[in-house]
Write an enzyme that holds these catalytic residues in place. Structure first.
Site, mmCIF file in Angstrom:
data_model
loop_
_atom_site.group_PDB
_atom_site.id
_atom_site.type_symbol
_atom_site.label_atom_id
_atom_site.label_comp_id
_atom_site.label_asym_id
_atom_site.label_seq_id
_atom_site.Cartn_x
_atom_site.Cartn_y
_atom_site.Cartn_z
ATOM 1 N N VAL A 78 0.811 -1.230 0.000
ATOM 2 C CA VAL A 78 0.000 0.000 0.000
ATOM 3 C C VAL A 78 0.841 1.275 0.000
ATOM 4 C CG1 VAL A 78 -2.025 -1.052 1.088
ATOM 5 C CG2 VAL A 78 -0.243 -0.037 2.541
ATOM 6 N N ASN A 104 -7.105 -0.108 5.484
ATOM 7 C CA ASN A 104 -7.049 -0.880 6.726
ATOM 8 C C ASN A 104 -5.703 -1.573 6.948
ATOM 9 O OD1 ASN A 104 -8.290 -2.760 8.870
ATOM 10 N ND2 ASN A 104 -7.747 -4.217 7.240
ATOM 11 N N SER A 155 -7.300 3.488 15.599
ATOM 12 C CA SER A 155 -7.182 2.615 16.785
ATOM 13 C C SER A 155 -7.561 3.420 18.013
ATOM 14 C CB SER A 155 -5.728 2.154 16.906
ATOM 15 O OG SER A 155 -5.474 1.583 18.171
ATOM 16 N N TYR A 168 3.692 3.209 16.493
ATOM 17 C CA TYR A 168 2.320 2.805 16.167
ATOM 18 C C TYR A 168 1.326 3.863 16.672
ATOM 19 C CZ TYR A 168 -1.704 -0.408 15.778
ATOM 20 O OH TYR A 168 -2.904 -1.002 15.457
ATOM 21 N N ALA A 170 1.907 7.017 17.149
ATOM 22 C CA ALA A 170 2.044 8.206 16.289
ATOM 23 C C ALA A 170 1.336 7.996 14.956
ATOM 24 C CB ALA A 170 3.524 8.509 16.060
ATOM 25 N N LYS A 172 -1.187 5.989 14.252
ATOM 26 C CA LYS A 172 -2.646 5.933 14.399
ATOM 27 C C LYS A 172 -3.217 7.317 14.687
ATOM 28 C CE LYS A 172 -3.530 1.644 13.431
ATOM 29 N NZ LYS A 172 -4.047 1.344 12.076
HETATM 30 N N1 LIG Z 1 -5.711 -6.187 16.159
HETATM 31 C C1 LIG Z 1 -5.931 -5.142 16.931
HETATM 32 O O1 LIG Z 1 -6.026 -5.257 18.169
HETATM 33 C C2 LIG Z 1 -6.103 -3.784 16.310
HETATM 34 C C3 LIG Z 1 -6.590 -2.744 17.107
HETATM 35 C C4 LIG Z 1 -6.743 -1.480 16.532
HETATM 36 C C5 LIG Z 1 -6.421 -1.282 15.215
HETATM 37 N N2 LIG Z 1 -5.930 -2.314 14.469
HETATM 38 C C6 LIG Z 1 -5.620 -2.068 13.070
HETATM 39 O O2 LIG Z 1 -6.478 -2.849 12.283
HETATM 40 C C7 LIG Z 1 -5.890 -3.010 10.982
HETATM 41 C C8 LIG Z 1 -5.982 -4.466 10.575
HETATM 42 O O3 LIG Z 1 -5.219 -5.222 11.502
HETATM 43 P P1 LIG Z 1 -5.582 -6.725 11.941
HETATM 44 O O4 LIG Z 1 -5.829 -6.697 13.387
HETATM 45 O O5 LIG Z 1 -6.585 -7.290 11.041
HETATM 46 O O6 LIG Z 1 -4.137 -7.405 11.729
HETATM 47 P P2 LIG Z 1 -3.622 -8.400 10.592
HETATM 48 O O7 LIG Z 1 -2.149 -8.488 10.775
HETATM 49 O O8 LIG Z 1 -4.419 -9.640 10.657
HETATM 50 O O9 LIG Z 1 -3.948 -7.646 9.227
HETATM 51 C C9 LIG Z 1 -3.115 -6.644 8.675
HETATM 52 C C10 LIG Z 1 -2.940 -6.961 7.203
HETATM 53 O O10 LIG Z 1 -2.251 -5.840 6.591
HETATM 54 C C11 LIG Z 1 -1.344 -6.398 5.650
HETATM 55 N N3 LIG Z 1 -0.271 -5.438 5.371
HETATM 56 C C12 LIG Z 1 0.699 -5.025 6.215
HETATM 57 N N4 LIG Z 1 1.525 -4.176 5.582
HETATM 58 C C13 LIG Z 1 1.058 -4.046 4.310
HETATM 59 C C14 LIG Z 1 1.496 -3.316 3.176
HETATM 60 N N5 LIG Z 1 2.592 -2.539 3.220
HETATM 61 N N6 LIG Z 1 0.771 -3.404 2.040
HETATM 62 C C15 LIG Z 1 -0.319 -4.213 1.970
HETATM 63 N N7 LIG Z 1 -0.763 -4.939 3.013
HETATM 64 C C16 LIG Z 1 -0.083 -4.852 4.171
HETATM 65 C C17 LIG Z 1 -0.831 -7.672 6.302
HETATM 66 O O11 LIG Z 1 -0.270 -8.574 5.349
HETATM 67 C C18 LIG Z 1 -2.092 -8.207 6.957
HETATM 68 O O12 LIG Z 1 -2.779 -9.117 6.122
HETATM 69 C C19 LIG Z 1 -4.464 -2.475 11.102
HETATM 70 O O13 LIG Z 1 -4.415 -1.163 10.566
HETATM 71 C C20 LIG Z 1 -4.236 -2.428 12.607
HETATM 72 O O14 LIG Z 1 -3.278 -1.454 12.955
HETATM 73 C C21 LIG Z 1 -5.787 -3.576 14.975
#
Ligand SMILES: NC(=O)c1ccc[n+]([C@@H]2O[C@H](COP(=O)([O-])OP(=O)(O)OC[C@H]3O[C@@H](n4cnc5c(N)ncnc54)[C@H](O)[C@@H]3O)[C@@H](O)[C@H]2O)c1
Length: 268
Positions: A78, A104, A155, A168, A170, A172
């Site tokens: 991305v 996302n 987040s 992270y 910063a 978010k």
């Molecule tokens: N899991 C939590 O507790 C939580 C809480 C708040 C926010 N988030 C946010 O939710 C979003 C989704 O996270 P998740 O929990 O599903 O984790 P996850 O690791 O299951 O999903 C993240 C996905 O992003 C992909 N990704 C990472 N870098 C990338 C790049 N440069 N280009 C394309 N794809 C890329 C990964 O391959 C992965 O499939 C993220 O932005 C994360 O920061 C997660």
């Protein structure tokens, strides 16, 4: 009247995203995959974007074959502009437009205090979250119609700090800035831009962070978070997906520049 009430109860509910085209980044991950499934169930055509080909294949393998002509996988980073152009072009060529962007994709780094935090990891985290979302908005917005929707995963740490994760936190917070600024740029075009701000989610992404945090702080980090969350538990990925669906749908027609907290009251 009793008769008409009965009839209306029997009406088939209209799919909330019927005929819409959605791009979902981070579609190979937990929240992304759950959202892809929900978007497809609600009638959308979906472009699944992730840097991990195996992750995308796993998601596709779990989707019903009957949906196969309504989604396409794009392996893309991305934060790479050519990759972003490619997933945008794929949506246009395959489905004839773009109505919804769910930005996302996200990464995380080690849990370390700022004085120990590696510069290159700090940069990588800003690159994926902030540059990735900026590029997604930059190259998607010219194609969005009135009623277009952008939803960004920030987040709970987009609005409050936690120790040991300065990069992270910063990134978010920066996403909240992008959401608010871009929302005002595109409001007159009838496009909305909103965030979802999950607290800790019950998935592998959070479990990895908590394992590392437990070592740094010498406590059970998952339990520590549950005590800080008034509702006493982590979010389910499906709870995040349903909130994204709301913001992607007509139901959220007058909501823009906002962040929907999905944190069980943690930041309230
Ligand atoms: N899991 C939590 O507790 C939580 C809480 C708040 C926010 N988030 C946010 O939710 C979003 C989704 O996270 P998740 O929990 O599903 O984790 P996850 O690791 O299951 O999903 C993240 C996905 O992003 C992909 N990704 C990472 N870098 C990338 C790049 N440069 N280009 C394309 N794809 C890329 C990964 O391959 C992965 O499939 C993220 O932005 C994360 O920061 C997660």
């Amino acid at each position: 009247m009793a008769g008409s009430a009965t009839l209306s109860n029997l009406e088939t509910p209209v799919a909330r995203l019927e005929g819409k085209v959605a791009i979902v980044t981070g579609a190979g991950g937990s929240i992304g995959a759950r959202t892809v499934r929900l978007f497809l169930e609600e009638g959308a055509n979906v472009v699944l974007v992730d840097r991990s080909a195996p992750a995308l294949e796993r998601v596709a393998a779990e989707l019903p074959p009957v949906m196969a002509d309504r989604y396409v996988n794009v392996i893309a980073d991305v934060a790479e502009v050519d990759d972003v152009r490619r997933y945008v072009t794929t949506a246009l060529d395959r489905f004839g437009g773009i109505d919804i962007l769910f930005s996302n994709a996200g990464n995380d780094g080690p849990i370390l205090n700022v004085t120990d935090y590696p510069e290159e990891v700090f940069d990588l985290i800003q690159r994926v979250h902030v540059r990735g979302c900026f590029l997604a908005c930059k190259y998607t917005i010219p194609h969005l119609p009135r009623g277009g929707r952008i939803i960004v995963t920030s987040s709970v740490v987009g609005v409050q700090g936690v120790p040991g994760n300065c990069a992270y936190v910063a990134a978010k917070h920066a996403l909240v800035g992008l959401i608010r600024g871009i929302a005002k740029e595109v409001a007159s075009k009838g496009i909305t831009v909103n965030g979802v701000n999950p607290g800790p989610v019950d998935n592998d992404f959070m479990r990895a962070a908590e394992a590392s945090m437990s070592r740094l702080l010498g406590v059970d980090a998952a339990e520590m978070f549950n005590r800080k969350i008034p509702m006493g538990r982590h979010a389910e990925p499906s709870e995040v997906a349903r909130a994204v669906l709301f913001l992607a749908s007509e139901d959220a027609s007058f909501t823009t520049g906002s962040c929907l907290m999905l944190d069980g009251g943690m930041a309230s």
